[in-house]
Design an enzyme around this catalytic site. Structure first.
Site, mmCIF file in Angstrom:
data_model
loop_
_atom_site.group_PDB
_atom_site.id
_atom_site.type_symbol
_atom_site.label_atom_id
_atom_site.label_comp_id
_atom_site.label_asym_id
_atom_site.label_seq_id
_atom_site.Cartn_x
_atom_site.Cartn_y
_atom_site.Cartn_z
ATOM 1 N N ASP A 1 -1.628 -7.095 6.752
ATOM 2 C CA ASP A 1 -2.661 -5.862 6.421
ATOM 3 C C ASP A 1 -3.837 -6.815 5.871
ATOM 4 O O ASP A 1 -3.690 -7.177 4.718
ATOM 5 C CB ASP A 1 -1.861 -4.796 5.570
ATOM 6 C CG ASP A 1 -2.964 -3.717 5.326
ATOM 7 O OD1 ASP A 1 -4.037 -4.265 5.467
ATOM 8 O OD2 ASP A 1 -2.357 -2.698 5.076
ATOM 9 N N TYR B 1 0.950 -1.090 -0.093
ATOM 10 C CA TYR B 1 0.048 0.090 -0.098
ATOM 11 C C TYR B 1 0.845 1.277 0.094
ATOM 12 O O TYR B 1 1.747 1.344 0.845
ATOM 13 C CB TYR B 1 -0.954 -0.026 1.223
ATOM 14 C CG TYR B 1 -1.701 1.399 1.571
ATOM 15 C CD1 TYR B 1 -2.606 1.724 0.430
ATOM 16 C CD2 TYR B 1 -1.262 2.245 2.212
ATOM 17 C CE1 TYR B 1 -3.743 2.440 0.806
ATOM 18 C CE2 TYR B 1 -2.224 3.344 2.470
ATOM 19 C CZ TYR B 1 -3.292 3.412 1.710
ATOM 20 O OH TYR B 1 -3.736 4.829 1.720
#
Ligand SMILES: *Cc1c(COP(=O)(O)O)cnc(C)c1O
Length: 382
Positions: free
Chosen positions: A177, A105
């Site tokens: 995540d 990300y």
């Protein structure tokens, strides 16, 4: 019945709060109080003194999120990035090294690359769909292996159990995540992860109306370290944000089922469309991570990426022409969103190894009527 004996949807609705003994309120109140009266010096009534340290609305959310991930402990934060920052600061010291995905990300990569490197932390990027590459990237200084799965926007799949084994053998901690899958579709702690991170802004909140983050773990020491930083550094959510996130989490199971159903219908439509060159979705047999995804996920999620046969201009045209799919960043809400990663969420990767194809379009498929979403994409593709 204890929480771990209950099904997911039951936990989502009930974990974290019992009807208020005084009033019978079935939902946790929004405790808009920064401080709590004491009965004599040090005499806390309900375990609360100051709302940075703890607030009852936040406590309810934290217990709820922990139950959803099948974990013992939860901590809520003001954003996914505040949760990321807290995890990194709790788990790393100057001289330490961490391994991150080569398609991490963007905000995670930026925080590590632009902030943590100034404090003596080094990192390596690897393709996390290859557990051997992860093992090869681990050095004597590695303290953390950090993965996402599915990744953003190319939806690569990391084998959580295999990487947990690699990281345990090396004596490092594994952080997953889990934002894209949500705890409904994937449970990293049960697969051997040490910490699960969420941007609750996405599927957990689910209504694009609140920004938040969370860390869930079974490790009491890490939980204490995260709590120390909640209080010591202050990246905590306010009570209204905590309430909204918990309200969203209650319907996660039904929302995720519909996100998946709609995404599968969108994949079917686009896979057979002449304007589309490639559909990227972990539920497709030809997706390189399909077998791993099948093992570790309940279904394949609401995110779909496509590459347009007509190149960059066709991708931009598609984004311009949809009417129900709203052109916007972010994901995981009830409303369908469309975006061009190369020019929007991933513009900063241009010219780097992380650069995304310019004919790529990312869809966050919402929970509107399936037929309306399909009709919208069909008219927009012309
Ligand atoms: C959005 C996101 C984050 C950051 O969360 P914020 O709530 O925006 O701070 C981290 N990881 C992933 C995978 C995300 O999609």
């Amino acid at each position: 019945m204890s929480d771990d004996e209950k099904g997911f949807a039951t936990r989502a609705i009930h974990a974290g709060f019992e009807p208020d003994p005084q009033t019978g309120a079935v939902n946790v109140p929004i405790y808009a109080s920064s401080t709590f009266a004491q009965d004599g010096v040090g005499g806390m009534r309900g375990g609360y003194e100051y709302a940075r340290t703890g607030n009852p609305t936040r406590t309810a959310l934290e217990a709820n999120l922990a139950a959803l991930e099948g974990g013992s402990y939860g901590r809520a934060f003001s954003s996914g990035m505040a949760a990321t920052d807290t995890a990194l600061r709790a788990m790393l010291r100057p001289g330490d090294h961490l391994v991150i995905p080569d398609d991490a990300y963007g905000g995670t990569f930026r925080l590590i690359d632009k902030v943590f490197t100034h404090w003596g932390i080094t990192y390596s990027t690897v393709a996390v769909d290859d557990p051997t590459a992860v093992r090869d990237a681990i050095t004597d200084a590695t303290k953390v292996v950090w993965i996402e799965t599915p990744t953003n926007p190319l939806l690569n799949i990391a084998d959580i159990a295999a990487i947990a084994e690699v990281s345990q053998e090396a004596g490092t901690k594994l952080v997953v995540d889990n934002t894209f899958a949500s705890p409904y579709l994937q449970q990293p702690l049960a697969l051997g992860a040490d910490v699960v991170l969420h941007s609750t802004t996405k599927y957990l909140g689910g209504h694009s109306d609140v920004v938040g983050g969370a860390l869930v773990t079974n490790d009491a020491e890490l939980h204490d370290a995260f709590g120390f930083l909640q209080n010591g550094a202050g990246g905590v959510p306010g009570p209204f944000d905590a309430y909204l996130t918990m309200r969203g989490a209650k319907t996660l199971a039904v929302r995720m089922e519909q996100h998946c159903t709609n995404a599968e219908a969108v994949v079917d439509l686009l896979a057979g469309h002449s304007a589309i060159a490639t559909v990227i979705y972990p539920g497709l047999d030809e997706h390189p991570g399909h077998d791993v995804a099948k093992r570790q996920m309940r279904r394949y999620g609401g995110m779909v990426s496509v590459r347009l046969a007509g190149g960059r201009q066709a991708a931009l045209d598609l984004c311009a022409r949809t009417e129900i799919f709203t052109l916007a960043e972010s994901l995981g809400g009830i409303e369908s969103l469309i975006e061009h990663p190369g020019a929007m969420t991933h513009a900063s990767t241009a010219g780097s190894a992380l650069e995304v194809p310019d004919d790529l379009v990312r869809l966050s498929v919402g929970i509107e009527d399936t037929a309306d979403l399909l009709a919208d994409l069909e008219q927009a593709l012309g």
